[in-house]
Design a protein around this motif. Structure first.
Motif, PDB file in Angstrom:
ATOM      1  N   SER A 181       1.973 141.718 -35.724  1.00 31.24           N
ATOM      2  CA  SER A 181       1.421 141.330 -37.027  1.00 31.24           C
ATOM      3  C   SER A 181       2.216 141.962 -38.155  1.00 31.24           C
ATOM      4  N   HIS A 182       2.545 143.239 -38.001  1.00 33.87           N
ATOM      5  CA  HIS A 182       3.333 143.937 -39.019  1.00 33.87           C
ATOM      6  C   HIS A 182       4.712 143.301 -39.172  1.00 33.87           C
ATOM      7  N   PHE A 183       5.323 142.915 -38.044  1.00 35.06           N
ATOM      8  CA  PHE A 183       6.658 142.307 -38.092  1.00 35.06           C
ATOM      9  C   PHE A 183       6.612 140.966 -38.820  1.00 35.06           C
ATOM     10  N   PHE A 184       5.668 140.100 -38.465  1.00 41.07           N
ATOM     11  CA  PHE A 184       5.634 138.762 -39.057  1.00 41.07           C
ATOM     12  C   PHE A 184       5.190 138.809 -40.519  1.00 41.07           C
ATOM     13  N   ILE A 185       4.332 139.746 -40.884  1.00 43.07           N
ATOM     14  CA  ILE A 185       3.969 139.897 -42.295  1.00 43.07           C
ATOM     15  C   ILE A 185       5.195 140.307 -43.104  1.00 43.07           C
ATOM     16  N   ARG A 221      12.671 138.521 -48.695  1.00 39.44           N
ATOM     17  CA  ARG A 221      13.444 137.531 -49.442  1.00 39.44           C
ATOM     18  C   ARG A 221      14.540 136.922 -48.573  1.00 39.44           C
ATOM     19  N   ASP A 222      15.224 137.784 -47.840  1.00 40.20           N
ATOM     20  CA  ASP A 222      16.296 137.327 -46.953  1.00 40.20           C
ATOM     21  C   ASP A 222      15.789 137.430 -45.510  1.00 40.20           C
ATOM     22  N   LYS A 223      15.346 136.310 -44.949  1.00 42.28           N
ATOM     23  CA  LYS A 223      14.766 136.314 -43.610  1.00 42.28           C
ATOM     24  C   LYS A 223      15.785 136.759 -42.557  1.00 42.28           C
ATOM     25  N   GLY A 224      17.005 136.253 -42.685  1.00 46.13           N
ATOM     26  CA  GLY A 224      18.022 136.597 -41.698  1.00 46.13           C
ATOM     27  C   GLY A 224      18.336 138.076 -41.688  1.00 46.13           C
ATOM     28  N   PHE A 225      18.453 138.675 -42.877  1.00 49.32           N
ATOM     29  CA  PHE A 225      18.744 140.097 -42.948  1.00 49.32           C
ATOM     30  C   PHE A 225      17.581 140.911 -42.405  1.00 49.32           C
ATOM     31  N   PHE A 226      16.353 140.466 -42.668  1.00 52.80           N
ATOM     32  CA  PHE A 226      15.175 141.176 -42.157  1.00 52.80           C
ATOM     33  C   PHE A 226      15.152 141.164 -40.627  1.00 52.80           C
ATOM     34  N   LEU A 271       8.264 139.700 -42.249  1.00 52.36           N
ATOM     35  CA  LEU A 271       9.189 138.568 -42.242  1.00 52.36           C
ATOM     36  C   LEU A 271       8.807 137.544 -43.308  1.00 52.36           C
ATOM     37  N   VAL A 272       7.517 137.270 -43.443  1.00 54.12           N
ATOM     38  CA  VAL A 272       7.066 136.299 -44.440  1.00 54.12           C
ATOM     39  C   VAL A 272       7.340 136.807 -45.857  1.00 54.12           C
ATOM     40  N   ARG A 273       7.174 138.105 -46.080  1.00 55.21           N
ATOM     41  CA  ARG A 273       7.343 138.667 -47.420  1.00 55.21           C
ATOM     42  C   ARG A 273       8.805 138.948 -47.765  1.00 55.21           C
TER      43      ARG A 273
END
Length: 261
Positions: free
Chosen positions: A62-66, A72-77, A68-70
């Motif tokens: 849950s912490h990871f996907f939250i 700005r750069d999904k790939g870098f995250f 990821l959603v927040r």
């Protein structure tokens, strides 16, 4: 490029309360994995620890996907946190050892931070949520394991399986008290008393936090209104002072003109 710089600057800052909470839960997860891997346990205790570890995995996911959603750069995250995702996959205990990387990362942030208390005080809402999360995980884990070890095999006991122990811990901490499962030993009564006290305190903090969530916006709005009123009063006073100053200058000019005549 700007996002990368943002993350680099972020690494130099103090860890957030949620990051600290994840570090504590990661330590619990690593201990569970070590116990499951090397300790000699009866089947019910092993199953209970497996349930707890699976619940912790869902918290990590849950912490990871939250995040990821927040982000700005999904790939870098994903590039930066892929280890956290892999270490959060349930049912594969050895992968949980990869949580050590997150623990070391947070410890590095703590060592680079001069004051850890100031960020926690500034982010009171997040600190409260993080504290509640850690408390819930620790209380449920410790109480369910203790009650299973104490009650299992005792004469007249009705808590014998991992599911029963976990259910008893959830019901007791919530102070619902169905009465379908209950301790019969002295040590079990002590454990139950402590869990009830923790549960009352736990939900008391939740009630206070929820009240602050609804009251805080009103207080902020009132503070803004008071600031606006004070600003209006100051502007009115300054305007009157300017008018008085203009009158005084006009009178001085008039007196000067009379004296010159």
């Amino acid at each position: 490029m700007s996002d990368s710089r943002h993350w680099k600057v972020r690494d130099m800052e103090a860890p957030t309360p949620i990051e600290l909470a994840m570090m504590v839960i990661s330590l619990v997860s690593v201990v569970l994995v070590l116990v499951l891997s090397f300790a000699t346990l009866d089947p019910q205790t092993r199953e209970l620890l497996f349930f707890i570890d699976t619940g912790i995995c869902f918290i990590f996911l849950s912490h990871f996907f939250i995040g990821l959603v927040r982000a700005r750069d999904k790939g870098f995250f994903i590039k930066r946190h892929w280890i956290d995702f892999v270490a959060s996959i349930p049912a594969i205990e050895p992968l949980r050892m990869m949580r050590l990387f997150q623990i070391l990362r947070v410890i590095r942030l703590i060592r680079m931070t001069r004051s850890l208390l100031v960020p926690l005080l500034r982010q009171r809402a997040q600190t409260t949520l993080a504290s509640l999360l850690v408390a819930m995980v620790l209380i449920l884990s410790i109480s369910s394991v203790l009650i299973l070890l104490v009650e299992s095999g005792a004469p007249g006991a009705n808590i014998h399986t991992a599911q029963e122990a976990m259910w008893w811990a959830i019901v007791t901490i919530s102070t619902v008290g169905y009465g379908d499962f209950y301790p019969v030993t002295t040590v079990g009564h002590v454990v139950g008393t402590l869990v009830i006290i923790c549960g009352v305190s736990f939900f008391g903090v939740i009630s206070g936090y929820m009240a602050s969530v609804f009251v805080a916006p009103e207080q902020k709005e009132q503070a803004k209104e008071q600031q606006q009123e004070m600003r209006n009063e100051v502007e009115a006073v300054l305007k009157r002072m300017e008018e008085n100053q203009s009158k005084m200058l006009a009178e001085i000019a008039e007196l000067k003109a009379r004296l010159e005549k």
